[in-house]
Design a protein around this motif. Structure first.
Motif, PDB file in Angstrom:
ATOM      1  N   VAL A   1      13.448 -29.921 -20.272  1.00 28.86           N
ATOM      2  CA  VAL A   1      12.802 -30.268 -19.010  1.00 28.86           C
ATOM      3  C   VAL A   1      12.277 -28.972 -18.420  1.00 28.86           C
ATOM      4  CG1 VAL A   1      13.085 -31.179 -16.685  1.00 28.86           C
ATOM      5  CG2 VAL A   1      14.245 -32.276 -18.596  1.00 28.86           C
ATOM      6  N   LEU A   2      10.972 -28.928 -18.179  1.00 31.09           N
ATOM      7  CA  LEU A   2      10.310 -27.762 -17.607  1.00 31.09           C
ATOM      8  C   LEU A   2       9.902 -28.090 -16.178  1.00 31.09           C
ATOM      9  CD1 LEU A   2       8.956 -24.928 -18.097  1.00 31.09           C
ATOM     10  CD2 LEU A   2       6.873 -26.223 -18.626  1.00 31.09           C
ATOM     11  N   VAL A   3      10.291 -27.234 -15.246  1.00 28.39           N
ATOM     12  CA  VAL A   3       9.966 -27.433 -13.839  1.00 28.39           C
ATOM     13  C   VAL A   3       9.123 -26.250 -13.362  1.00 28.39           C
ATOM     14  CG1 VAL A   3      10.935 -27.508 -11.508  1.00 28.39           C
ATOM     15  CG2 VAL A   3      12.002 -28.815 -13.347  1.00 28.39           C
ATOM     16  N   LYS A   4       8.042 -26.572 -12.669  1.00 28.40           N
ATOM     17  CA  LYS A   4       7.233 -25.550 -12.010  1.00 28.40           C
ATOM     18  C   LYS A   4       7.518 -25.660 -10.519  1.00 28.40           C
ATOM     19  CE  LYS A   4       2.533 -23.914 -11.182  1.00 28.40           C
ATOM     20  NZ  LYS A   4       1.102 -24.199 -11.381  1.00 28.40           N
ATOM     21  N   ALA A   5       7.956 -24.556  -9.914  1.00 29.78           N
ATOM     22  CA  ALA A   5       8.272 -24.539  -8.486  1.00 29.78           C
ATOM     23  C   ALA A   5       7.787 -23.226  -7.900  1.00 29.78           C
ATOM     24  CB  ALA A   5       9.767 -24.702  -8.266  1.00 29.78           C
ATOM     25  N   GLN A   6       6.973 -23.315  -6.872  1.00 29.69           N
ATOM     26  CA  GLN A   6       6.424 -22.150  -6.181  1.00 29.69           C
ATOM     27  C   GLN A   6       5.795 -21.156  -7.157  1.00 29.69           C
ATOM     28  OE1 GLN A   6       9.570 -20.660  -3.659  1.00 29.69           O
ATOM     29  NE2 GLN A   6       9.763 -22.600  -2.584  1.00 29.69           N
ATOM     30  N   GLY A   7       5.086 -21.690  -8.148  1.00 34.69           N
ATOM     31  CA  GLY A   7       4.358 -20.864  -9.109  1.00 34.69           C
ATOM     32  C   GLY A   7       5.205 -20.287 -10.230  1.00 34.69           C
ATOM     33  N   LYS A   8       6.515 -20.536 -10.239  1.00 38.99           N
ATOM     34  CA  LYS A   8       7.397 -20.034 -11.290  1.00 38.99           C
ATOM     35  C   LYS A   8       7.897 -21.207 -12.126  1.00 38.99           C
ATOM     36  CE  LYS A   8       8.931 -16.111  -8.570  1.00 38.99           C
ATOM     37  NZ  LYS A   8      10.083 -15.471  -7.924  1.00 38.99           N
ATOM     38  N   TYR A   9       8.312 -20.907 -13.366  1.00 36.49           N
ATOM     39  CA  TYR A   9       8.752 -21.948 -14.280  1.00 36.49           C
ATOM     40  C   TYR A   9      10.234 -21.802 -14.608  1.00 36.49           C
ATOM     41  CZ  TYR A   9       3.910 -23.251 -15.027  1.00 36.49           C
ATOM     42  OH  TYR A   9       2.639 -23.688 -14.854  1.00 36.49           O
TER      43      TYR A   9
ATOM     44  N   ASN B   1       7.510 -17.638 -20.618  1.00 36.29           N
ATOM     45  CA  ASN B   1       8.943 -17.575 -20.909  1.00 36.29           C
ATOM     46  C   ASN B   1       9.711 -18.011 -19.667  1.00 36.29           C
ATOM     47  OD1 ASN B   1      11.294 -17.081 -22.277  1.00 36.29           O
ATOM     48  ND2 ASN B   1      11.262 -14.865 -21.933  1.00 36.29           N
ATOM     49  N   PRO B   2       9.934 -19.317 -19.478  1.00 37.55           N
ATOM     50  CA  PRO B   2      10.579 -19.804 -18.259  1.00 37.55           C
ATOM     51  C   PRO B   2      12.057 -19.396 -18.183  1.00 37.55           C
ATOM     52  CG  PRO B   2      10.309 -21.592 -19.801  1.00 37.55           C
ATOM     53  CD  PRO B   2       9.621 -20.407 -20.399  1.00 37.55           C
ATOM     54  N   ALA B   3      12.557 -19.289 -16.962  1.00 43.93           N
ATOM     55  CA  ALA B   3      13.964 -18.950 -16.746  1.00 43.93           C
ATOM     56  C   ALA B   3      14.835 -20.188 -16.896  1.00 43.93           C
ATOM     57  CB  ALA B   3      14.133 -18.364 -15.352  1.00 43.93           C
ATOM     58  N   ASN B   4      16.017 -20.018 -17.496  1.00 48.51           N
ATOM     59  CA  ASN B   4      16.980 -21.120 -17.582  1.00 48.51           C
ATOM     60  C   ASN B   4      17.501 -21.417 -16.184  1.00 48.51           C
ATOM     61  OD1 ASN B   4      16.924 -21.548 -20.395  1.00 48.51           O
ATOM     62  ND2 ASN B   4      18.266 -19.805 -20.712  1.00 48.51           N
ATOM     63  N   SER B   5      17.710 -22.696 -15.875  1.00 45.87           N
ATOM     64  CA  SER B   5      18.156 -23.062 -14.535  1.00 45.87           C
ATOM     65  C   SER B   5      19.196 -24.164 -14.573  1.00 45.87           C
ATOM     66  CB  SER B   5      16.971 -23.512 -13.689  1.00 45.87           C
ATOM     67  OG  SER B   5      17.410 -23.938 -12.426  1.00 45.87           O
ATOM     68  N   ASN B   6      20.247 -23.995 -13.776  1.00 46.86           N
ATOM     69  CA  ASN B   6      21.253 -25.039 -13.593  1.00 46.86           C
ATOM     70  C   ASN B   6      20.860 -25.977 -12.457  1.00 46.86           C
ATOM     71  OD1 ASN B   6      22.923 -24.059 -15.652  1.00 46.86           O
ATOM     72  ND2 ASN B   6      23.903 -22.609 -14.263  1.00 46.86           N
ATOM     73  N   ASP B   7      19.748 -25.701 -11.781  1.00 46.80           N
ATOM     74  CA  ASP B   7      19.273 -26.533 -10.678  1.00 46.80           C
ATOM     75  C   ASP B   7      18.433 -27.709 -11.156  1.00 46.80           C
ATOM     76  OD1 ASP B   7      20.529 -25.067  -8.656  1.00 46.80           O
ATOM     77  OD2 ASP B   7      18.877 -23.621  -8.586  1.00 46.80           O
ATOM     78  N   ILE B   8      18.282 -27.838 -12.461  1.00 43.67           N
ATOM     79  CA  ILE B   8      17.577 -28.976 -13.047  1.00 43.67           C
ATOM     80  C   ILE B   8      18.637 -29.882 -13.673  1.00 43.67           C
ATOM     81  CG2 ILE B   8      15.855 -29.757 -14.712  1.00 43.67           C
ATOM     82  CD1 ILE B   8      14.754 -26.831 -14.650  1.00 43.67           C
ATOM     83  N   VAL B   9      18.684 -31.120 -13.224  1.00 40.48           N
ATOM     84  CA  VAL B   9      19.668 -32.072 -13.735  1.00 40.48           C
ATOM     85  C   VAL B   9      18.932 -33.069 -14.644  1.00 40.48           C
ATOM     86  CG1 VAL B   9      21.374 -33.818 -13.137  1.00 40.48           C
ATOM     87  CG2 VAL B   9      21.024 -31.841 -11.625  1.00 40.48           C
ATOM     88  N   MET B  10      19.286 -33.045 -15.937  1.00 39.99           N
ATOM     89  CA  MET B  10      18.671 -33.979 -16.880  1.00 39.99           C
ATOM     90  C   MET B  10      19.683 -35.074 -17.216  1.00 39.99           C
ATOM     91  SD  MET B  10      16.846 -33.622 -20.671  1.00 39.99           S
ATOM     92  CE  MET B  10      17.610 -32.106 -20.990  1.00 39.99           C
TER      93      MET B  10
END
Length: 156
Positions: free
Chosen positions: A132-140, A58-67
């Motif tokens: 868009v799914l981003v994996k960063a430092q082991g978190k999604y 269940n990944p967290a929603n993020s505004n740091d991803i620009v699509m």
């Protein structure tokens, strides 16, 4: 000299050089082989199944991803999409498409120290959400955008 003949001679010379280098052991197929791929993730029929196969849960929603993607795609066969992750330590970026026969369209590993920016073209079966799914430092982390697909530019 005939242009076709020149092309054949040029191609034959290149093939001969390649064969000679391979026979001498200077070319090895190992480094050119494709990386391992997650067959279960690419076979997933739904976003949830693809997320589970990727280990995202269940990944967290993020505004740091620009699509970057069009609001309306006149041709669903070739829709340009791009993603930029401003999340530190981005390891991978994946595109998932809700209403396609298989959800995971593309996945990119991001080497350490490189810009976390990718672009590709995807096929959309119909108007759908593109995630868009981003994996960063082991978190999604995830974001999404709806793209409307028209048939021949006539609305949809």
């Amino acid at each position: 000299m005939n242009q076709t003949r020149r092309n054949v001679l040029r191609a034959g010379g290149g093939a001969g050089l390649f064969t000679m280098l391979a026979a001498a052991g200077l070319l090895r197929p190992g480094p050119a082989q494709a990386a391992e791929w997650n067959q279960k993730a690419y076979a997933a029929k739904s976003i949830k199944d693809a997320l589970d196969a990727l280990g995202a849960g269940n990944p967290a929603n993020s505004n740091d991803i620009v699509m970057t993607a069009p609001e309306i795609a006149e041709n669903g066969a070739v829709v340009p999409v791009a993603a930029l992750s401003n999340i530190p330590g981005t390891e991978s970026i994946a595109f998932l498409i809700a209403k396609n026969p298989t959800a995971l369209a593309a996945s990119f590993n991001i080497p350490s120290g490189t810009a976390a920016s990718v672009s590709t073209r995807v096929k959309l079966a119909q108007t759908t959400d593109v995630h868009v799914l981003v994996k960063a430092q082991g978190k999604y982390y995830i974001t999404k955008k709806e793209i409307k697909v028209t048939i021949g530019g006539c609305g949809g």
